[in-house]
Design an enzyme around this catalytic site. Structure first.
Site, short mmCIF file in Angstrom:
data_model
loop_
_atom_site.label_atom_id
_atom_site.label_comp_id
_atom_site.label_asym_id
_atom_site.label_seq_id
_atom_site.Cartn_x
_atom_site.Cartn_y
_atom_site.Cartn_z
N ASP A 114 0.84 -1.20 0.00
CA ASP A 114 0.00 0.00 0.00
C ASP A 114 0.88 1.26 0.00
O ASP A 114 2.00 1.25 0.49
CB ASP A 114 -0.90 -0.02 1.25
N HIS A 127 2.44 3.75 -8.98
CA HIS A 127 2.22 2.34 -9.30
C HIS A 127 3.41 1.77 -10.06
O HIS A 127 3.82 0.63 -9.84
CB HIS A 127 0.93 2.16 -10.12
N LEU A 166 11.46 -19.80 -4.89
CA LEU A 166 10.33 -19.08 -4.29
C LEU A 166 9.01 -19.34 -5.03
O LEU A 166 8.97 -19.30 -6.26
CB LEU A 166 10.66 -17.58 -4.35
C1 IPE Z 1 -5.28 -2.75 -0.18
O1 IPE Z 1 -4.98 -1.42 -0.38
C2 IPE Z 1 -5.31 -3.47 -1.48
C3 IPE Z 1 -4.01 -3.66 -2.12
C4 IPE Z 1 -2.86 -3.30 -1.65
C5 IPE Z 1 -4.06 -4.31 -3.38
P1 IPE Z 1 -6.15 -0.34 -0.50
O2 IPE Z 1 -5.47 0.97 -0.68
O3 IPE Z 1 -7.11 -0.72 -1.57
O4 IPE Z 1 -6.86 -0.46 0.91
P2 IPE Z 1 -7.84 0.53 1.65
O5 IPE Z 1 -8.86 0.99 0.64
O6 IPE Z 1 -7.01 1.67 2.15
O7 IPE Z 1 -8.41 -0.28 2.77
C1 IPE Z 2 -1.55 0.31 -3.40
O1 IPE Z 2 -1.34 1.67 -3.37
C2 IPE Z 2 -1.77 -0.20 -4.80
C3 IPE Z 2 -3.11 -0.73 -5.05
C4 IPE Z 2 -4.08 -0.83 -4.19
C5 IPE Z 2 -3.38 -1.20 -6.39
P1 IPE Z 2 -2.55 2.70 -3.34
O2 IPE Z 2 -2.92 3.03 -4.75
O3 IPE Z 2 -3.67 2.19 -2.52
O4 IPE Z 2 -1.86 3.93 -2.66
P2 IPE Z 2 -2.50 4.94 -1.61
O5 IPE Z 2 -3.07 4.12 -0.48
O6 IPE Z 2 -3.57 5.70 -2.36
O7 IPE Z 2 -1.37 5.81 -1.18
MG MG Z 3 -4.09 2.39 -0.54
#
Ligand code: IPE
Ligand code: IPE
Ligand code: MG
Length: 241
Positions: free
Chosen positions: A14, A31, A125
């Site tokens: 995240d 990303h 792995l």
């Molecule tokens: C969790 O992250 C999902 C992934 C890392 C793929 P999110 O950014 O979607 O989670 P929330 O919305 O903060 O709970």
């Molecule tokens: C995690 O990073 C990637 C996915 C959920 C695909 P986020 O896109 O959720 O990044 P934040 O939480 O907005 O910083």
């Molecule tokens: Mg996120």
């Protein structure tokens, strides 16, 4: 008490969006940087002889994001499979995808199946990518498949006969790492994380490196896993109880 061993790590990757924002860039930039982190962590896990790594890359709830971001993520998955599968195969990594894959387009599905089939005999792995994955979906899907399989044959459902229907069988993560500050599961492997040690770090996913991974492993090695039991030195004879 089970001996201290770390064979399976799961990660909620995240913070890509916040990392991009901190750099004054659009979310897509974060990303892309996140893919480089995956490379770093996969290599670091291989070197540390971790047997299995499960990465949460796209949740069943992430479809709620704006169309352009979902489209970008799906094309980034395709591009990354093209770019990295050969190298992963050379490093003896076995690639596996979990999640409701039926909702993806045929182009991505073809790449997913090709990557899995190319690497299926690899013995280093095991790398699981959770895409369009939700813990609730996993449990419901397993129940449905169990019913369809007619394997119960009059028996009641137990954890032992249910588990083989889940996305990952027989290999619950020892350690779950979530980057970027939030301390929640976000619907990631609700069954499989029942007794996993949890580690949360403020580090944003694109900033993750070997040192961060080692901090998480160090945290894990310090914990005592009890699985509901008590430690051996706390066990006294029945008369003393
Ligand atoms: C969790 O992250 C999902 C992934 C890392 C793929 P999110 O950014 O979607 O989670 P929330 O919305 O903060 O709970
Ligand atoms: C995690 O990073 C990637 C996915 C959920 C695909 P986020 O896109 O959720 O990044 P934040 O939480 O907005 O910083
Ligand atoms: Mg996120």
């Amino acid at each position: 008490m089970s001996p201290k061993k770390i064979s399976h790590i799961s990660i909620i990757m995240d913070g890509n969006g916040r990392w991009a924002k901190n750099h004054g860039m659009p979310r897509a930039y974060g990303h892309r940087a996140g893919i480089k982190s995956i490379n770093r962590v996969v290599s670091a896990c291989s070197v540390r002889q971790i047997q299995e790594l499960t990465l949460f890359a796209f949740s069943s709830e992430n479809w709620k994001r704006p169309d352009y971001e979902v489209k970008f993520l799906l094309s980034l998955f395709e591009e990354s499979i093209d770019l990295y599968v050969k190298e992963l195969d050379d490093n003896n990594v076995r690639i596996n995808f979990i999640g409701n894959l039926s909702e993806f387009n045929s182009k991505l599905l073809k790449k997913i199946h090709a990557a899995e089939s190319l690497t299926k005999n690899n013995t280093n792995l095991k790398l699981n990518f959770a895409i369009n994955y939700g813990g609730k979906w996993d449990i419901i899907d397993s129940i449905n498949r169990m019913i369809t399989s007619k394997s119960l044959d009059g028996k009641i459902v137990t954890p032992d006969n249910f588990e083989p229907f889940l996305s990952l069988q027989g290999s619950s993560p020892d350690l779950l790492i979530r980057t970027a500050g939030h301390q929640r599961l976000s619907n990631f492997m609700l069954w499989q994380h029942a007794y996993t040690e949890l580690y949360f770090t403020d580090c944003l996913w694109p900033d993750i490196n070997e040192d961060e991974l080692d901090l998480a492993i160090k945290h894990y090695l310090k914990t005592t896993r009890k699985f509901g039991a008590i430690e051996e030195y706390d066990i006294i004879s029945e008369e003393d109880a």
